[in-house]
Scaffold this active site. Structure first.
Site, PDB file in Angstrom:
ATOM      1  N   ASP A   1      -1.581   4.567  -6.529  1.00  0.00           N
ATOM      2  CA  ASP A   1      -0.028   4.334  -6.442  1.00  0.00           C
ATOM      3  C   ASP A   1       0.618   5.634  -6.974  1.00  0.00           C
ATOM      4  O   ASP A   1       1.853   5.911  -6.657  1.00  0.00           O
ATOM      5  CB  ASP A   1       0.482   3.140  -6.738  1.00  0.00           C
ATOM      6  CG  ASP A   1       0.071   2.071  -5.905  1.00  0.00           C
ATOM      7  OD1 ASP A   1      -1.119   1.622  -6.032  1.00  0.00           O
ATOM      8  OD2 ASP A   1       0.882   1.699  -4.937  1.00  0.00           O
TER       9      ASP A   1
ATOM     10  N   GLY B   1       0.945  -1.228   0.055  1.00  0.00           N
ATOM     11  CA  GLY B   1       0.113   0.204   0.030  1.00  0.00           C
ATOM     12  C   GLY B   1       1.089   1.276   0.167  1.00  0.00           C
ATOM     13  O   GLY B   1       2.002   1.205   0.824  1.00  0.00           O
TER      14      GLY B   1
ATOM     15  N   ARG C   1      10.327  -1.486  -5.034  1.00  0.00           N
ATOM     16  CA  ARG C   1       9.055  -1.204  -6.000  1.00  0.00           C
ATOM     17  C   ARG C   1       8.974  -0.013  -6.767  1.00  0.00           C
ATOM     18  O   ARG C   1       9.271   1.036  -5.878  1.00  0.00           O
ATOM     19  CB  ARG C   1       7.828  -1.553  -5.056  1.00  0.00           C
ATOM     20  CG  ARG C   1       7.593  -2.897  -4.379  1.00  0.00           C
ATOM     21  CD  ARG C   1       6.154  -3.235  -3.836  1.00  0.00           C
ATOM     22  NE  ARG C   1       5.206  -3.621  -4.957  1.00  0.00           N
ATOM     23  CZ  ARG C   1       3.945  -3.747  -4.762  1.00  0.00           C
ATOM     24  NH1 ARG C   1       3.464  -3.391  -3.439  1.00  0.00           N
ATOM     25  NH2 ARG C   1       3.178  -3.822  -5.532  1.00  0.00           N
TER      26      ARG C   1
ATOM     27  N   GLN D   1      -5.559  -8.956  -2.380  1.00  0.00           N
ATOM     28  CA  GLN D   1      -5.619  -8.142  -1.380  1.00  0.00           C
ATOM     29  C   GLN D   1      -6.866  -7.602  -0.883  1.00  0.00           C
ATOM     30  O   GLN D   1      -7.131  -7.283   0.251  1.00  0.00           O
ATOM     31  CB  GLN D   1      -4.802  -6.592  -1.761  1.00  0.00           C
ATOM     32  CG  GLN D   1      -3.197  -6.741  -1.822  1.00  0.00           C
ATOM     33  CD  GLN D   1      -3.099  -7.093  -3.389  1.00  0.00           C
ATOM     34  OE1 GLN D   1      -3.758  -7.845  -3.940  1.00  0.00           O
ATOM     35  NE2 GLN D   1      -1.911  -6.797  -3.847  1.00  0.00           N
TER      36      GLN D   1
END
Ligand code: MRU
Length: 369
Positions: free
Chosen positions: A244, A54, A96, A203
């Site tokens: 994101d 997240g 990431r 998720q």
């Protein structure tokens, strides 16, 4: 369902122990286990393997991580200190690529080094700790504000659909897309929430369905391919999702499958809201085509959550972790400084102006001078 996830901290700093304490999200909902991250490798792995995930939670973890790693640098020389700091920062940043909060938080920490380079290394380390803690504290405020603005867009009894987990487990508290739901819960709004399971890493099923139901919210789990059906049935009044990275024109990267939900929402005339801390808005990129989309291993699709492999050996697999929802499918972007509406370039400018004006006030509010 015996534990209320709202009572757990997603990410904590244990400075005395020199560790970050997280809930290992890969074990949920079966087990709520806290693990400690101390080394750069442990922090990198926890982010890459989605033990902590997240966008905001990744940012907070990275901030705590770089503080702890900086604390371990043994030199009194600023040049040597900053060289090693930069090496560790770049390493964490590589875990990431899509969530901008990771590089945003690390850069915020870097700015602390640069601003304080005339000070002793020990003082810089102290300032880094304060900044990392502030990033977490601010996130709680940010989520709460997103919740307030989001709540103004819906009414009691509404059906809300969400995708992936932009919940408390993805932030320091309340979540972003779930913040209106939690605030509504506090105020007796009785929302009915539909949680997409969110293939391939589930998720929605493992995290959103779990945290919302454990907090007493009326939540129904659906497979990803059922959202158009529940919309057509008239059960959904609004979609709230997290993000994101949001480009300057409003194009939004979020968990894979989000853009399909947006397309269906448009078809059924349902408002589609992106809940975005301003830290997730990347005005350096004009459109979503410039967002780096993470691709993940094939086994996440073919076998990871199954008792046995569910696809032929050697099959070609395409597994992008995120997609980009085109800005014209987005009704509004809900930030901590207000609601941005199309055209987003202009609206974001207004939001960031408000942030600049209020930013100083907010730092004072947190006792940061
Ligand atoms: O791969 P994940 O689980 O980190 O993806 C998370 C999402 O896509 C969330 O919606 C996003 O990070 C927002 S979290 C407030």
């Amino acid at each position: 369902m015996n534990e209320n996830m709202m009572e757990y901290e997603t990410v904590e700093l244990d400075d005395e122990d020199g560790s970050i304490v997280i809930i290992d999200q890969t074990l949920l909902p079966g087990r709520t286990e806290r693990i400690r991250l101390k080394t750069a490798q442990e922090i990198w792995d926890a982010i890459y393997l989605l033990k902590v995930r997240g966008a905001p939670a990744i940012g907070i973890t990275a901030a705590f991580g770089i503080y702890l790693l900086a604390k371990g640098i043994e030199t009194e020389d600023y040049g040597a200190f900053h060289k090693e700091f930069t090496r560790q920062k770049d390493y964490l940043d590589s875990s990431r690529p899509t969530a901008v909060n990771l590089s945003w938080a690390l850069e915020r920490m870097n700015q602390i080094c640069l601003k304080n380079q005339d000070k002793r290394v020990a003082e810089i380390k102290e300032a880094l700790k304060e900044e990392a803690l502030a990033i977490k504290t601010e996130d709680t405020w940010v989520c709460r504000m997103i919740g307030e603005y989001g709540l103004s867009l819906v009414k009691p009894g509404d059906g809300i659909l969400t995708h992936c987990n932009a919940g408390q487990l993805a932030t320091s508290k309340y979540g972003t897309a779930t913040a209106p739901v939690y605030l509504g819960q506090e105020r007796g709004y009785h929302f009915r929430v539909f949680a997409d399971e969110t293939r391939p890493l589930l998720q929605g099923a493992r995290l959103t369905a779990y945290e919302l139901s454990s907090a007493g919210v009326d939540v129904t789990l659906i497979c990803d391919n059922m959202s158009a059906m529940v919309m057509k049935n008239g059960w959904v009044n609004a979609v709230f999702v997290g993000c994101d990275r949001v480009a300057a024109n409003g194009d939004t990267a979020n968990k894979i499958g989000t853009s399909l939900v947006a397309v269906a929402a448009k078809r059924y005339n349902i408002p589609f809201y992106v809940c975005a801390p301003t830290s997730t808005i990347d005005r350096n990129i004009e459109t979503g085509s410039r967002i780096h989309i993470e691709e993940r291993p094939a086994e996440e699709v073919t076998e990871m959550w199954y008792k046995e492999r569910m696809a032929p050996e050697g099959i070609k697999v395409y597994n992008p972790a995120f997609d980009v929802t085109d800005h014209d499918l987005i009704t509004a972007v809900v930030t901590e400084y207000g609601i941005a509406r199309p055209p987003f370039e202009a609206s974001f400018q207004e939001i960031f102006k408000r942030k600049e004006e209020k930013g100083l006030e907010k730092r004072k509010e947190y006792g940061l001078g």
